[in-house]
Design a protein around this motif. Structure first.
Motif, PDB file in Angstrom:
ATOM      1  N   GLU A 191      14.928 -19.475  13.752  1.00  0.00           N
ATOM      2  CA  GLU A 191      15.197 -18.434  14.745  1.00  0.00           C
ATOM      3  C   GLU A 191      16.130 -18.930  15.831  1.00  0.00           C
ATOM      4  N   SER A 192      15.767 -20.047  16.447  1.00  0.00           N
ATOM      5  CA  SER A 192      16.592 -20.597  17.527  1.00  0.00           C
ATOM      6  C   SER A 192      17.702 -21.502  17.011  1.00  0.00           C
ATOM      7  N   ARG A 193      17.671 -21.807  15.691  1.00  0.00           N
ATOM      8  CA  ARG A 193      18.650 -22.693  15.058  1.00  0.00           C
ATOM      9  C   ARG A 193      18.713 -24.032  15.790  1.00  0.00           C
ATOM     10  N   THR A 194      17.544 -24.569  16.079  1.00  0.00           N
ATOM     11  CA  THR A 194      17.443 -25.865  16.734  1.00  0.00           C
ATOM     12  C   THR A 194      16.344 -26.680  16.066  1.00  0.00           C
ATOM     13  N   CYS A 195      16.478 -28.006  16.180  1.00  0.00           N
ATOM     14  CA  CYS A 195      15.449 -28.922  15.714  1.00  0.00           C
ATOM     15  C   CYS A 195      14.484 -29.137  16.869  1.00  0.00           C
ATOM     16  N   CYS A 196      13.252 -28.719  16.692  1.00  0.00           N
ATOM     17  CA  CYS A 196      12.291 -28.661  17.795  1.00  0.00           C
ATOM     18  C   CYS A 196      11.154 -29.654  17.590  1.00  0.00           C
ATOM     19  N   LEU A 197      10.519 -29.984  18.701  1.00  0.00           N
ATOM     20  CA  LEU A 197       9.326 -30.823  18.668  1.00  0.00           C
ATOM     21  C   LEU A 197       8.185 -30.012  18.079  1.00  0.00           C
ATOM     22  N   LEU A 198       7.560 -30.545  17.052  1.00  0.00           N
ATOM     23  CA  LEU A 198       6.493 -29.841  16.349  1.00  0.00           C
ATOM     24  C   LEU A 198       5.219 -29.907  17.184  1.00  0.00           C
ATOM     25  N   SER A 199       4.810 -28.738  17.683  1.00  0.00           N
ATOM     26  CA  SER A 199       3.636 -28.704  18.556  1.00  0.00           C
ATOM     27  C   SER A 199       2.361 -28.416  17.786  1.00  0.00           C
ATOM     28  N   ALA A 200       2.474 -27.724  16.652  1.00  0.00           N
ATOM     29  CA  ALA A 200       1.288 -27.381  15.860  1.00  0.00           C
ATOM     30  C   ALA A 200       1.705 -27.216  14.406  1.00  0.00           C
ATOM     31  N   PRO A 201       0.836 -27.566  13.456  1.00  0.00           N
ATOM     32  CA  PRO A 201       1.179 -27.382  12.042  1.00  0.00           C
ATOM     33  C   PRO A 201       1.094 -25.919  11.629  1.00  0.00           C
ATOM     34  N   ASN A 202       1.437 -25.673  10.361  1.00  0.00           N
ATOM     35  CA  ASN A 202       1.327 -24.336   9.760  1.00  0.00           C
ATOM     36  C   ASN A 202       2.232 -23.310  10.429  1.00  0.00           C
ATOM     37  N   LEU A 203       3.418 -23.726  10.852  1.00  0.00           N
ATOM     38  CA  LEU A 203       4.425 -22.781  11.317  1.00  0.00           C
ATOM     39  C   LEU A 203       5.279 -22.426  10.106  1.00  0.00           C
ATOM     40  N   ASN A 204       4.984 -21.290   9.497  1.00  0.00           N
ATOM     41  CA  ASN A 204       5.550 -20.959   8.193  1.00  0.00           C
ATOM     42  C   ASN A 204       7.063 -20.836   8.206  1.00  0.00           C
ATOM     43  N   SER A 205       7.624 -20.368   9.302  1.00  0.00           N
ATOM     44  CA  SER A 205       9.066 -20.146   9.324  1.00  0.00           C
ATOM     45  C   SER A 205       9.857 -21.427   9.560  1.00  0.00           C
ATOM     46  N   TRP A 206       9.211 -22.491  10.046  1.00  0.00           N
ATOM     47  CA  TRP A 206       9.924 -23.729  10.339  1.00  0.00           C
ATOM     48  C   TRP A 206      10.146 -24.522   9.063  1.00  0.00           C
ATOM     49  N   LYS A 207      11.128 -25.431   9.087  1.00  0.00           N
ATOM     50  CA  LYS A 207      11.535 -26.172   7.910  1.00  0.00           C
ATOM     51  C   LYS A 207      11.323 -27.676   8.116  1.00  0.00           C
ATOM     52  N   GLN A 208      10.733 -28.302   7.081  1.00  0.00           N
ATOM     53  CA  GLN A 208      10.479 -29.737   7.122  1.00  0.00           C
ATOM     54  C   GLN A 208      10.144 -30.208   5.709  1.00  0.00           C
ATOM     55  N   ASP A 209      10.540 -31.412   5.376  1.00  0.00           N
ATOM     56  CA  ASP A 209      10.199 -31.998   4.071  1.00  0.00           C
ATOM     57  C   ASP A 209      10.002 -33.491   4.267  1.00  0.00           C
ATOM     58  N   MET A 210       8.785 -33.890   4.625  1.00  0.00           N
ATOM     59  CA  MET A 210       8.506 -35.281   4.958  1.00  0.00           C
ATOM     60  C   MET A 210       8.535 -36.198   3.738  1.00  0.00           C
ATOM     61  N   GLU A 211       8.047 -35.730   2.613  1.00  0.00           N
ATOM     62  CA  GLU A 211       7.919 -36.609   1.454  1.00  0.00           C
ATOM     63  C   GLU A 211       9.262 -36.888   0.783  1.00  0.00           C
ATOM     64  N   HIS A 212      10.096 -35.863   0.640  1.00  0.00           N
ATOM     65  CA  HIS A 212      11.329 -36.035  -0.130  1.00  0.00           C
ATOM     66  C   HIS A 212      12.588 -35.955   0.729  1.00  0.00           C
ATOM     67  N   GLY A 213      12.513 -35.341   1.901  1.00  0.00           N
ATOM     68  CA  GLY A 213      13.699 -35.204   2.734  1.00  0.00           C
ATOM     69  C   GLY A 213      14.808 -34.445   2.035  1.00  0.00           C
ATOM     70  N   ASN A 214      14.480 -33.313   1.407  1.00  0.00           N
ATOM     71  CA  ASN A 214      15.424 -32.549   0.593  1.00  0.00           C
ATOM     72  C   ASN A 214      15.917 -31.328   1.364  1.00  0.00           C
ATOM     73  N   PRO A 215      17.097 -31.394   1.991  1.00  0.00           N
ATOM     74  CA  PRO A 215      17.608 -30.228   2.725  1.00  0.00           C
ATOM     75  C   PRO A 215      17.978 -29.082   1.797  1.00  0.00           C
ATOM     76  N   GLY A 216      18.349 -29.374   0.544  1.00  0.00           N
ATOM     77  CA  GLY A 216      18.696 -28.319  -0.385  1.00  0.00           C
ATOM     78  C   GLY A 216      17.543 -27.373  -0.624  1.00  0.00           C
ATOM     79  N   TRP A 217      16.337 -27.889  -0.533  1.00  0.00           N
ATOM     80  CA  TRP A 217      15.141 -27.053  -0.704  1.00  0.00           C
ATOM     81  C   TRP A 217      14.686 -26.477   0.636  1.00  0.00           C
ATOM     82  N   ALA A 218      14.686 -27.286   1.680  1.00  0.00           N
ATOM     83  CA  ALA A 218      14.118 -26.842   2.954  1.00  0.00           C
ATOM     84  C   ALA A 218      15.057 -25.935   3.744  1.00  0.00           C
TER      85      ALA A 218
END
Length: 741
Positions: free
Chosen positions: A499-526
């Motif tokens: 929404e804001s097109r910014t990389c934000c500090l994660l304040s709480a888990p389960n934010l469905n619209s936010w993007k992250q891939d800790m295990e693989h770091g795959n931007p093509g998917w995220a």
């Protein structure tokens, strides 16, 4: 598609040799003769091109510091880097901010400095403010005694705070070296403010604080009881473990426990020798089993570290130990010293009751105490799993926390201070391997990190060193300006908000619209949406295009910001490679001579973790002959920029942020010096040969007073008698004489 690879080396790219159209030209002259009409360059422009490429060979190149073997920090921040905002506290007249303690409410940081204790208010994220400070200097008598014992009264004969723990809600307990006479005292608190220390409340601190500020030490307070480990004498030759405070009697180890002196069990951190186990790290230590150091208990794991000097360089390892394994080993068999062979063997005799280490009612018998003294080592070793192994770095401090990603998975986050003043942030993945998110150089001049203190409620790490305290936010999400960069960082504290097109500090888990891939770091998917969400296809369409308007025959410098030290970079010219005949790469920037046909779209690409994306895109245009806009680039925002450029075919620098004229003059002078040196060598060669030949004896030398013959025939006639050695014969087996035509 072929691209020009970007690397640290500079290579001049020439076209393939062509067949000569007339008189053959030696070497590069052929290329120059063909390039002249092809590029439309006059002789002066061609000279500028030659000096331009010669300039690239002479300019210093920089290579990325690898920081030793092991994981490479993805992002590096140097001291004073504005991209990493830090807060700093120092107090005039104070130094050696060695000991840190966080208050129970997390709003106050207590700091033990040299001869003073401070209370800092840390609630404001941008400011570290002093609440109050109390002095605790060593007495003049103790300082005089310290100097009399040949200790340095300018660096050693002070009170260095070594123990600072929270005793209860109203008191702190602290100990210091007190000019090589350890002392301890209670400090009363009043609304987080420190009340002055009363002299009659100061007690001897031997066994709780070291004598020498350079000695290793540790202390932990559990249920009102202080457990400490340090050196118990002035010379630092008597390690001791001690239990004090609380309702139980004082308990300490006997000096006969010589196993505390074993050199192969010496740790490299602030903790003493008793907190030891074995950690096998063959990648760094060549298969040696090294002692590891327990830093902090964290749920079911013990993060540990060890440092060892191998081949002139320091190496460090952080290992994880399971509490279940530790408990199993302590329930196992003991070791016993065979007095005849002086070797440790497995004890197979009967065990005593109660078992050492277990709880019992009433005092222990003499038999049980004797058994404990003779069997103080366990038979098995607790083998840890190396999480982070890195050579070329010596870690001094470690702080650990857990963080949850968007999916609710927990990750171990480690903050490690080094001997050179850097702070590493490492994240342990599910496969127990660590990657370094960033490296922050805290000090302009290298010096060790003295202490680390996590403040979870403040979202920061506090770093103590000789000159003060740094406040470091534990994440720097805003530096990642795109979804690709945010996901590739693999920082559990950061996620991309579409929404804001910014990389934000994660304040709480389960934010469905936010993007992250800790295990693989795959931007093509995220970062992709729709049916192409799982695609690894490179993002060829740039987010913004930087327009560059230049004059013909000018040298442009197109910078490429290196967002990640883990990526490889290359340049492209539209769908093809960059023009090799009129470009080169220096420190990641593309240096381009603007000629006909070399304008258009230039993109610097990064490839990381199998994913390629454009880092920066330039549209290079000529003032004389503007190029038509590419329809495929329609709709992309554009930004006019002025890049460093220099005119080649006469004229001064145009719109230059950085002129190459000083370099041009430098190269010209250097070229003249090289040519002059070559001329001197050429002129000196006949003279050298003359001197060399003059030293040859017995090969038809002329009698004194005679002159050399003037005719060539006379000169070529060999002497009648010529005795030669190996050094007197040339390659054609001709005798060397002294005559010179």
């Amino acid at each position: 598609m072929e691209f020009l690879a970007l690397d640290a080396s500079l290579t001049l790219h020439y076209e393939a040799p062509l067949e000569p159209l007339g008189r053959e030209l030696p070497g590069d002259s052929l290329w120059l003769s063909m390039a002249l009409p092809a590029l439309g360059l006059d002789p002066w422009s061609l000279l500028g091109l030659f000096l331009f490429q010669l300039l690239q060979l002479l300019l210093p190149t920089t290579t990325a510091g690898g920081g030793g073997q092991g994981p490479t920090p993805r992002v590096r921040y140097y001291a004073g880097d504005e991209r990493r905002a830090l807060s700093f506290f120092h107090q005039k007249g104070l130094q050696d901010f060695d000991t840190l303690l966080l208050s129970d409410d997390g709003n106050t940081l207590y700091v033990g400095a040299r001869e003073a204790i401070l209370a800092l208010d840390i609630q404001d994220p941008g400011v570290l403010s002093l609440k109050n400070m109390i002095p605790w200097p060593a007495s003049d008598r103790k300082k005089s005694e310290c100097a009399f014992k040949k200790k340095n009264n300018e660096t050693q004969c002070f009170n260095f705070i070594r123990v600072l723990v929270s005793y209860n809600a109203t008191h702190l307990y602290t100990c210091g070296t007190f000019a090589f006479s350890p002392a301890c005292t209670f400090i009363e608190l009043q609304d987080s403010y420190l009340l002055p220390i009363l002299e009659d409340k100061v007690t001897e601190g031997k066994g709780q604080s070291p004598f020498d500020p350079a000695h290793k030490h540790t202390a932990v307070l559990v249920d009102g009881t202080l457990y400490s480990g340090t050196m118990n004498n002035f010379l630092g030759s008597e390690p001791i473990l001690m239990r004090t405070l609380g309702s139980q009697p004082v308990l300490k180890t006997d000096t006969f426990l010589r196993w505390l002196h074993r050199k192969d069990l010496t740790p490299a951190g602030p903790f003493p020798e008793y907190l030891l186990t074995m950690c096998q790290v063959p990648e760094v230590f060549g298969g040696w089993r090294e002692s590891c150091l327990a830093w902090q208990r964290l749920e079911t794991m013990f993060p540990l570290t060890v440092s060892r000097q191998v081949g002139g360089t320091r190496s460090s390892a952080v290992c994880a130990f399971s509490l279940m394994d530790i408990e199993r080993v302590f329930k196992g068999k003991y070791k016993e010293l065979n007095k005849e062979t002086s070797r440790w063997t497995t004890y197979r005799g009967p065990e005593t009751n109660p078992r050492p280490g277990s709880c019992s009612v009433g005092p222990s018998s003499d038999k049980a105490l004797t058994f404990m003294k003779d069997h103080f080592l366990m038979d098995e070793q607790v083998v840890g799993t190396p999480l982070l192994v890195k050579s070329g770095v010596e870690y001094t401090r470690l702080a650990v926390e857990t963080a949850q990603d968007l999916d609710g998975h927990s990750y171990l986050v480690m903050y490690l201070g080094t001997t050179t003043g850097s702070l590493h942030k490492a994240v342990v993945s599910g496969d127990s391997s660590a990657h370094l998110v960033e490296e922050i150089q805290l000090f302009p001049d290298p010096e060790p990190v003295r202490n680390l203190q996590l403040a979870p409620t403040q979202g920061a790490v506090f770093v103590g060193f000789s000159g003060g305290v740094w406040r470091v936010p534990r994440a720097n999400c805003s530096v990642y300006e795109s979804c690709v960069d945010c996901v590739l960082a693999r920082d559990p504290h950061c996620a991309w908000d579409p929404e804001s097109r910014t990389c934000c500090l994660l304040s709480a888990p389960n934010l469905n619209s936010w993007k992250q891939d800790m295990e693989h770091g795959n931007p093509g998917w995220a970062c992709a949406s729709g049916p192409m969400g799982r695609s690894l296809r490179p993002q060829s369409r740039p987010q913004i295009i930087k327009e560059v308007l230049a004059v013909p025959s000018s040298i442009l410098e197109l910078p490429c910001p290196h967002l990640s030290a883990l990526a490889s970079y290359y340049w492209s010219h539209g769908p093809a490679a960059v023009p090799e005949a009129s470009s080169t790469i220096y420190n990641g920037s593309l240096l381009l001579i603007l000629q006909d046909g070399v304008g258009g779209l230039y993109q610097c690409w990064a490839t990381e973790n199998g994913f390629s994306y454009p880092v920066v895109s330039y549209w290079v245009d000529s003032q004389d002959q503007p190029l038509a806009l590419d329809p495929e680039l329609a709709g992309i925002p554009r930004e006019h920029v002025e890049v460093p450029l220099t005119r080649v075919s006469g004229g001064a620098a145009l719109a230059a942020q950085r002129s190459y004229w000083p370099h041009f003059v430098t190269v010209t002078v250097l070229l003249a010096l090289v040519l002059s040196a070559a001329l001197i060598i050429l002129l000196a060669s006949p003279l050298g040969a003359l001197r060399a030949r003059g030293k040859v004896q017995g090969c038809g030398t002329l009698p004194p007073g005679e002159k050399a013959p003037l005719s060539r025939e006379q000169h070529l006639q060999p002497p009648k008698e010529c005795r030669t050695s190996a050094s007197d014969v040339d390659a054609d087996s001709n005798c060397l004489g002294t005559e010179v035509a």
